[in-house]
Design an enzyme around this catalytic site. Sequence first.
Site, mmCIF file in Angstrom:
data_model
loop_
_atom_site.group_PDB
_atom_site.id
_atom_site.type_symbol
_atom_site.label_atom_id
_atom_site.label_comp_id
_atom_site.label_asym_id
_atom_site.label_seq_id
_atom_site.Cartn_x
_atom_site.Cartn_y
_atom_site.Cartn_z
ATOM 1 N N TYR A 49 0.821 -1.219 0.000
ATOM 2 C CA TYR A 49 0.000 0.000 0.000
ATOM 3 C C TYR A 49 0.853 1.266 0.000
ATOM 4 O O TYR A 49 0.380 2.324 0.413
ATOM 5 C CB TYR A 49 -0.934 0.010 1.210
ATOM 6 N N ASN A 112 -13.321 -3.512 4.627
ATOM 7 C CA ASN A 112 -14.326 -3.477 3.561
ATOM 8 C C ASN A 112 -14.245 -4.689 2.619
ATOM 9 O O ASN A 112 -14.575 -4.600 1.443
ATOM 10 C CB ASN A 112 -14.251 -2.150 2.799
ATOM 11 N N HIS A 115 -10.270 -6.110 -1.956
ATOM 12 C CA HIS A 115 -9.418 -5.154 -2.671
ATOM 13 C C HIS A 115 -9.603 -5.377 -4.168
ATOM 14 O O HIS A 115 -9.891 -6.495 -4.601
ATOM 15 C CB HIS A 115 -7.951 -5.397 -2.316
#
Length: 137
Positions: A49, A112, A115
């Site tokens: 990231y 969430n 990805h």
Amino acid sequence: MSRTFIMIKPDAVKNKHVGDILARIEKEGFRILGLKFLRLTELDAKQFYKVHSARPFYNDLCKYMSSGNIVAAALERENAFQHWRDVIGATDPREAKPGTIRALYAESKEANSVHGSDSDENADFEISFFFKGNELF
Ligand code: IDP
Ligand code: MG
């Protein structure tokens, strides 16, 4: 045909949505080129990231992504990255359209569930981060 990289994040593994998400991948017409079940170290997550290293959520995100097991996959389809982004929905599940994976399964904007690469170039980088050439079929 193009390629994209996807992950099933720790919340979705913990909540036992792996089977449903893999079934959705196939139902959406993707071909699986490579598939791994693993756990990232915090350093792995920081490297993966790194484009987000200046963002306020970066440290928490990297801790979160190394907090549990994940599934990583390289997928092939026409319009691959954009189609997967459409299937997963907005980053924040409260803004994700009904029926998208994040609307169905996500716990929060951070946790969430999935990805997806955001461009063909990033898909290449992300696939090579996780897979050697001879691990893609
Ligand atoms: P994306 O996954 O929809 O492409 P990005 O902006 O690339 O979203 O952010 C990468 C990941 O960082 C998100 O999927 C989410 O897990 C986390 N994230 C993004 N924005 C926030 C935020 O405002 N708060 C907490 N976590 C965030
Ligand atoms: Mg992104």
